[in-house]
Enzyme design. Structure first.
Site, PDB file in Angstrom:
ATOM      1  N   CYS A 273      -8.738 -10.311 -24.722  1.00  0.00           N
ATOM      2  CA  CYS A 273      -9.472 -11.588 -24.867  1.00  0.00           C
ATOM      3  C   CYS A 273     -10.245 -11.783 -23.568  1.00  0.00           C
ATOM      4  O   CYS A 273      -9.916 -12.636 -22.750  1.00  0.00           O
ATOM      5  CB  CYS A 273      -8.523 -12.747 -25.122  1.00  0.00           C
ATOM      6  N   ALA A 275     -13.611 -12.394 -22.445  1.00  0.00           N
ATOM      7  CA  ALA A 275     -14.700 -13.276 -22.006  1.00  0.00           C
ATOM      8  C   ALA A 275     -14.151 -14.505 -21.275  1.00  0.00           C
ATOM      9  O   ALA A 275     -13.092 -15.017 -21.638  1.00  0.00           O
ATOM     10  CB  ALA A 275     -15.520 -13.711 -23.213  1.00  0.00           C
ATOM     11  N   PRO A 276     -14.859 -14.947 -20.205  1.00  0.00           N
ATOM     12  CA  PRO A 276     -16.164 -14.483 -19.720  1.00  0.00           C
ATOM     13  C   PRO A 276     -16.105 -13.333 -18.702  1.00  0.00           C
ATOM     14  O   PRO A 276     -17.112 -12.984 -18.121  1.00  0.00           O
ATOM     15  CB  PRO A 276     -16.735 -15.739 -19.068  1.00  0.00           C
ATOM     16  N   GLY A 277     -14.922 -12.775 -18.476  1.00  0.00           N
ATOM     17  CA  GLY A 277     -14.861 -11.548 -17.686  1.00  0.00           C
ATOM     18  C   GLY A 277     -14.217 -11.671 -16.317  1.00  0.00           C
ATOM     19  O   GLY A 277     -14.205 -10.692 -15.568  1.00  0.00           O
ATOM     20  N   GLY A 278     -13.657 -12.822 -15.976  1.00  0.00           N
ATOM     21  CA  GLY A 278     -13.042 -12.960 -14.656  1.00  0.00           C
ATOM     22  C   GLY A 278     -11.911 -11.980 -14.435  1.00  0.00           C
ATOM     23  O   GLY A 278     -11.851 -11.290 -13.405  1.00  0.00           O
ATOM     24  N   LYS A 279     -11.011 -11.888 -15.386  1.00  0.00           N
ATOM     25  CA  LYS A 279      -9.864 -10.983 -15.239  1.00  0.00           C
ATOM     26  C   LYS A 279     -10.287  -9.529 -15.460  1.00  0.00           C
ATOM     27  O   LYS A 279      -9.737  -8.619 -14.839  1.00  0.00           O
ATOM     28  CB  LYS A 279      -8.752 -11.410 -16.192  1.00  0.00           C
ATOM     29  N   ASP A 342      -4.691 -12.486 -22.644  1.00  0.00           N
ATOM     30  CA  ASP A 342      -4.845 -13.866 -22.177  1.00  0.00           C
ATOM     31  C   ASP A 342      -5.334 -14.671 -23.389  1.00  0.00           C
ATOM     32  O   ASP A 342      -6.533 -14.802 -23.628  1.00  0.00           O
ATOM     33  CB  ASP A 342      -5.855 -13.912 -21.027  1.00  0.00           C
ATOM     34  N   CYS A 395      -3.296 -20.368 -20.169  1.00  0.00           N
ATOM     35  CA  CYS A 395      -3.549 -21.401 -19.161  1.00  0.00           C
ATOM     36  C   CYS A 395      -2.972 -22.723 -19.667  1.00  0.00           C
ATOM     37  O   CYS A 395      -3.596 -23.775 -19.609  1.00  0.00           O
ATOM     38  CB  CYS A 395      -5.041 -21.531 -18.827  1.00  0.00           C
TER      39      CYS A 395
END
Length: 463
Positions: A273, A275-279, A342, A395
Site C-alpha cells: 500500500c 502511495a504516496p511513497g514515503g515508506k 501499511d 496510523c
C-alpha cells in the site's frame, strides 16, 4: 487596501474554506489548499488563515457548546453561515491570545455583513460581547463557561472537543490522566518532520545547511535520519536541498515503520500500500538503492506520486506496479523476502494533522476497515518466502484495527509468528511488551502508529 481590510480578507478566506468543509465537499487540508492556491497572500496571513481553519475544525464541539451558552438559539438551530462566523469569532476570543477582543468582534460582524447576513450582524456582536463579559481569557479553558458535564467521558469530550466514542476508545486503553494528555496532544499544531536521504547527504550536512539558512531544526530521539522543523519555515519546496533530493517530509512514526521492516541490500521487497511513497523511498534508502522494491497501490493517481518522489530523491530500485493492493499482485514474483503492509485505516493516530477524522469516522466504519485489514493481511501473507518477514502497520491506535487484527491473523495462520527485533534495533526504544509497537503520541511526541513484524515459518509456528 487598508491593513484592516486585509485582516477581514483573511477571515473571509477562512470562512470560505470552512463552508466547504462543513458541507462535506473537502477535507481540511484540501479545502485550505484550494483557497490559498493562486493567491498573493503574505506568510503572516497564510498562517492566520490556516490557524483559523484548523482551529475551528478541531474545536467544533467546544465552540458549539459556547454558542449554546451565549446565543438565543442552539448552535444546530443557527443558519449554517452564521454558525461558521460565530465559530470564527469565538475561536479567536477563546484560543488566540494574540488577537485583541475588539478585532475578533469587529471582523466577525463585518464578515456577517459581507456574506449576506447584515440583519444578523447584531446577533454576532451580541454573542461575542456576551462571551467577553462573562469570561476571563486568561482562564477560559478552566472556567465553568463550557458547563462541563460531570460524566468523565462527556467532560473530556466537551473540554477537548472530541466525540464521546473516541474518548471511550482511549479510556479502554489508557488511564483517565493519560487519555486527557492524549486528547490535549491531538489539539496541538502539528510539527513538520523530515527524513534525510542518506544516499545524498548526512544528517549533519542537512542540519548545517538549514542552520546556514537560519532555519531551526532539532533531532528526533532514536531516529537516525530524522529532523524536526522547530520554527517558521515557509514553503517546503523552497527549503535547502528539497530540489536536490536531500530529504523528504515524513513523520517520525512513519520513519520508524521502515526501520522495523529492516530491509537488507539485494532483497526483493513489496510495499503493498505504497502511495504516496514515503515508506517506499525510505526502503530504497536503507537498501542503499540495491535491491528491488515493488510499489503497489489501488490508486493509479497516487502511484504517480510514488514515481515523482522516487525521481526527486534519485532512487532507481523502485518498480511501480499497476494499480492493485495485496489481493491483486498477479504480475509480481510469487514471493518476496519482506513485505510492508501499511493498510488503509481510520487515521486515529493523526488527529492533530487531520482534524476532520474525529467528526467523520464512526465505530461502524472502523469495524468495516478492520475486516478489510484482515483480508489484506491474509492476501499479503501468500506473497512472502519461508522465513521471510511481513510488517503490518497502521496510523491508528485503535485496538480494533491493531491487536484484534493480529490475533485474528495468528489464529488462522499457524505457520506465522511474531518476530522480535534484535537487541540493537531502533524499535527496542519503544514499548514492545506484547511483541508489537504501539506509538502513543503523547508519550513519544509523534504520530500514533501500530507496528508488528511477522515471520513465516515453514514448519509451523515457533514457540
Amino acid at each position: 487596501m487598508s491593513k484592516n481590510l486585509l485582516v477581514i480578507d483573511s477571515r473571509q478566506l477562512a470562512f470560505e474554506a470552512l463552508q466547504k468543509i462543513e458541507q462535506g465537499q473537502a477535507y481540511t487540508d484540501i479545502a485550505l489548499a484550494r483557497i490559498l492556491s493562486n493567491r498573493k497572500i503574505s506568510p503572516r496571513d497564510r498562517g492566520l488563515i490556516s490557524q483559523l481553519v484548523y482551529g475551528v475544525v478541531r474545536h467544533k464541539r467546544s465552540l458549539n457548546v459556547l454558542i449554546d451558552n451565549f446565543g438565543k438559539k442552539k448552535a444546530q438551530q443557527q443558519p449554517p453561515k452564521l454558525r461558521i462566523i460565530l465559530y470564527l469569532g469565538l475561536y479567536q476570543l477563546g484560543y488566540l491570545n494574540q488577537i485583541p477582543d475588539s478585532a475578533a468582534v469587529n471582523t466577525s460582524v463585518e464578515l456577517a455583513k459581507a456574506n449576506g447576513l447584515s440583519k444578523l450582524a447584531g446577533v454576532v456582536n451580541g454573542v461575542l460581547r456576551n462571551y467577553i463579559r462573562q469570561v476571563s481569557k486568561a482562564n477560559h479553558l478552566a472556567s465553568p463557561i463550557l458547563k462541563l458535564p460531570k460524566d468523565p467521558v462527556q467532560r473530556l469530550g466537551v473540554l477537548y472537543s472530541f466525540p464521546d466514542w473516541i474518548v471511550e476508545t482511549w479510556l479502554q486503553q489508557l488511564s483517565l490522566e493519560e487519555t486527557e494528555q492524549l486528547l490535549a496532544w491531538f489539539n496541538q499544531t502539528p510539527s513538520v518532520d523530515l527524513r534525510v536521504n542518506i544516499l545524498k547527504k548526512s544528517l549533519e550536512e542537512v542540519e548545517s545547511a538549514f542552520a546556514e539558512a537560519g532555519i531551526a531544526v532539532s533531532r528526533i530521539p532514536y531516529l537516525p535520519q530524522a529532523l524536526r522543523l522547530t520554527g517558521g519555515n515557509g514553503a517546503i519546496d523552497q527549503l535547502p536541498g528539497y530540489r536536490e533530493g536531500w530529504w523528504t517530509v515524513q513523520d517520525g512514526s512513519a520513519q520508524l515503520v521502515t526501520h522495523f521492516l529492516d530491509p537488507q541490500p539485494g532483497e526483493s521487497i513489496i510495499d503493498a500500500c505504497a502511495a504516496p511513497g514515503g515508506k517506499t523511498t525510505h526502503i530504497a534508502e536503507l537498501l542503499g538503492d540495491r535491491g528491488t522494491i515493488w510499489a503497489c497501490d489501488r490508486s493509479k493517481k497516487r502511484l504517480q506520486k510514488v514515481r515523482a518522489n522516487a525521481a526527486r530523491l534519485q532512487l532507481n530500485s523502485i518498480q511501480i506496479q499497476p494499480a492493485g493492493d495485496s489481493r491483486d499482485l498477479i504480475d509480481l514474483p510469487r514471493q518476496c523476502d519482506r513485505l510492508l503492509l501499511d493498510v488503509p485505516c481510520s487515521g486515529l493516530g493523526t488527529l492533530h494533522k487531520r482534524p476532520d477524522i474525529r467528526w467523520r469516522q464512526t465505530p461502524e466504519k472502523i469495524l468495516q476497515l478492520s475486516l478489510l485489514q484482515q483480508e489484506l493481511l491474509s492476501a499479503a501473507a501468500t506473497r512472502v518466502k519461508p522465513q521471510g518477514v511481513l510488517v503490518y502497520a497502521t496510523c491508528s491506535i485503535n485496538s480494533q484495527e491493531n491487536e484484534k487484527v493480529v490475533e485474528s491473523f495468528l489464529g488462522s495462520h499457524p505457520n506465522w509468528s511474531i518476530a522480535v527485533p534484535d537487541t540493537e534495533s531502533i524499535v527496542n526504544n519503544f514499548d514492545m511488551a506484547r511483541g508489537w509497537v504501539k506509538v502513543y503520541p503523547h508519550r513519544y511526541n509523534m504520530d500514533g502508529f501500530f507496528l508488528v513484524k511477522f515471520r513465516k515459518n515453514s514448519a509451523g509456528r515457533i514457540k
